[in-house]
Design an enzyme around this catalytic site. Sequence first.
Site, short mmCIF file in Angstrom:
data_model
loop_
_atom_site.label_atom_id
_atom_site.label_comp_id
_atom_site.label_asym_id
_atom_site.label_seq_id
_atom_site.Cartn_x
_atom_site.Cartn_y
_atom_site.Cartn_z
N HIS A 1 -2.60 7.26 3.20
CA HIS A 1 -3.22 6.00 2.76
C HIS A 1 -4.56 5.87 3.48
O HIS A 1 -4.68 6.20 4.66
CB HIS A 1 -2.29 4.85 3.14
CG HIS A 1 -2.86 3.51 2.86
ND1 HIS A 1 -3.54 3.23 1.69
CD2 HIS A 1 -2.88 2.34 3.57
CE1 HIS A 1 -3.94 1.97 1.71
NE2 HIS A 1 -3.56 1.41 2.83
N CYS B 1 0.82 -1.23 0.00
CA CYS B 1 0.00 0.00 0.00
C CYS B 1 0.85 1.27 0.00
O CYS B 1 0.33 2.37 -0.22
CB CYS B 1 -0.94 0.00 1.20
SG CYS B 1 -2.02 -1.42 1.21
N ASN C 1 -10.36 0.76 0.96
CA ASN C 1 -8.91 0.69 0.86
C ASN C 1 -8.53 0.17 -0.53
O ASN C 1 -8.79 -0.98 -0.85
CB ASN C 1 -8.38 -0.26 1.95
CG ASN C 1 -6.87 -0.39 1.93
OD1 ASN C 1 -6.22 -0.03 0.97
ND2 ASN C 1 -6.32 -0.95 3.00
N1 COA Z 1 -18.91 -7.10 10.24
C1 COA Z 1 -19.30 -7.39 11.49
N2 COA Z 1 -18.48 -7.83 12.45
C2 COA Z 1 -17.19 -7.98 12.11
C3 COA Z 1 -16.70 -7.69 10.82
C4 COA Z 1 -17.62 -7.25 9.87
N3 COA Z 1 -17.26 -6.95 8.61
N4 COA Z 1 -15.36 -7.92 10.80
C5 COA Z 1 -15.03 -8.33 12.03
N5 COA Z 1 -16.12 -8.37 12.83
C6 COA Z 1 -16.20 -8.76 14.22
C7 COA Z 1 -15.10 -9.69 14.64
O1 COA Z 1 -15.41 -11.02 14.27
C8 COA Z 1 -15.07 -9.48 16.11
O2 COA Z 1 -16.11 -10.22 16.68
P1 COA Z 1 -15.88 -10.99 18.08
O3 COA Z 1 -15.63 -9.88 19.06
O4 COA Z 1 -17.17 -11.69 18.27
O5 COA Z 1 -14.72 -11.87 17.85
C9 COA Z 1 -15.42 -8.00 16.26
O6 COA Z 1 -16.03 -7.61 15.02
C10 COA Z 1 -14.22 -7.11 16.51
O7 COA Z 1 -13.21 -7.45 15.61
P2 COA Z 1 -11.84 -6.69 15.61
O8 COA Z 1 -10.93 -7.34 14.63
O9 COA Z 1 -11.38 -6.51 17.01
O10 COA Z 1 -12.31 -5.29 15.05
P3 COA Z 1 -11.47 -3.98 14.92
O11 COA Z 1 -12.12 -2.90 15.64
O12 COA Z 1 -9.99 -4.21 15.16
O13 COA Z 1 -11.63 -3.64 13.36
C11 COA Z 1 -10.44 -3.79 11.28
C12 COA Z 1 -11.17 -4.55 12.38
C13 COA Z 1 -9.95 -4.79 10.26
C14 COA Z 1 -11.44 -2.84 10.63
C15 COA Z 1 -9.28 -2.99 11.91
O14 COA Z 1 -8.50 -3.83 12.72
C16 COA Z 1 -8.39 -2.37 10.87
O15 COA Z 1 -8.78 -1.48 10.14
N6 COA Z 1 -7.12 -2.79 10.81
C17 COA Z 1 -6.16 -2.27 9.88
C18 COA Z 1 -6.47 -2.78 8.55
C19 COA Z 1 -5.58 -2.21 7.51
O16 COA Z 1 -5.10 -1.13 7.66
N7 COA Z 1 -5.39 -2.97 6.46
C20 COA Z 1 -4.68 -2.58 5.32
C21 COA Z 1 -3.29 -2.27 5.55
S1 COA Z 1 -2.61 -1.53 4.14
#
Ligand code: COA
Length: 393
Positions: free
Chosen positions: A320, A117, A350
């Site tokens: 980004h 990215c 993204n």
């Molecule tokens: N819809 C509903 N629930 C979802 C979901 C979705 N699309 N995706 C995940 N969940 C759930 C999980 O299963 C988890 O449930 P649980 O508590 O029962 O296990 C809960 O939501 C929390 O998940 P978590 O991973 O802790 O959420 P988060 O607040 O960390 O958000 C991301 C997840 C992926 C959005 C976040 O971590 C993120 O943006 N990370 C960086 C990603 C990134 O930058 N990627 C590209 C890099 S270039």
Amino acid sequence: MPGLKVENADLEHIVQTSDEWISTRTGISSRRIAVAETMLDLALAASRAALGMPAAPDDSVSIESSGEAFVDIDPASIDLLVLTTISPDVIVPCNAAALKKLLGLDNAIAFDMNAACTGFVYGATVADAMMAASHLKGGSVPARNVIRRALVVSAERLTHVTDWQDRNTCVLFGDGAGAAVFEWKDDAPGIISSFLKNDDDDTNALTCKQSYTSAFPFDESGVIYDAEAKAAHDAAHPDASDVSYDYINALGLSCDPAAARIDALFDIENKSAQGGPDQVIYMNGQKVFKFAAKAMEAAVRKVVEDGGITIDQVKLIVPHQANLRILEFAAKRLGVTLDSFQVSIAETGNCSSACVPMALTDALVSGRLEPGDYAVLVAFGGGLTSGAILLQV
Ligand code: COA
């Protein structure tokens, strides 16, 4: 951007998710999906806009910026084309070579780059370094291609390397492209400072493997064959110049004998064993999240300091677009408000390396950035790569 717009609510039909979860946890409302458009189609449309060319009449890709906003640039004056992508249409030729031909950049050297990215920041830094090196004077400098104008394009078709049954990733990604022309001027600063960094991705937080699908007729002991079956095959097909796939498949050949080792090296789960696609993005969202805000802060601070200015002199930070919450954290760490950031994620998701030039285009077209302004481009991604550029528009 590609023609198909998919809202969060549409994804509720595919995975267990909700518009509310996606918008509050990520800031994303919708994304564009390249259904029939190729990565090159997206790259071409963005490049044409950056060069000030009108959109092609049969173009299905809409570009938010209008060509008129930018000066007309003679394609023959482009000396370098750098195309960054993690979702190339082909492995060979380099996708940039095909783009160069489509754009009529007769005098450009062209190649692809992959820095995940952070691709646009890496690509622009390489282009700047090549321009600077080609303008160095002095007997000790060897002759090299003289580069005055470089087109840096970032284009992604991420939704084709997305696992559409994995709600943790599929709601995040979109397709798109952005591009910018960099011009060398002896009397203008342009890119003032840049900083690139690679942290080890110890936990393999972000991966997507290359799937090799061609049957491979060798193992460690040599050629895999069946003399009797081959003789029978040749007798049955006396005029055929190639053996049939039936014969090859009957040998039970492996597509990639090293596949299991690659999966182990990168902690990749074998999805094809469960009937799923193998070539998809895996992500440990929380690991990336923690890395991202810190890496962005460090990179912004470094280029601002190296550029001899202060953060309050920066008109706009163009980051980004992975998650709105990451931008909020980064803003807090930098001691600025979110207003100092170009936020374009709501309608794009993204788009990996394409995010920064797409957001830069938004900032220029909306007038948030004007000639003379200081801007910082900053990104992070798999690898783990990160970096920033301080430039004067
Ligand atoms: N819809 C509903 N629930 C979802 C979901 C979705 N699309 N995706 C995940 N969940 C759930 C999980 O299963 C988890 O449930 P649980 O508590 O029962 O296990 C809960 O939501 C929390 O998940 P978590 O991973 O802790 O959420 P988060 O607040 O960390 O958000 C991301 C997840 C992926 C959005 C976040 O971590 C993120 O943006 N990370 C960086 C990603 C990134 O930058 N990627 C590209 C890099 S270039």
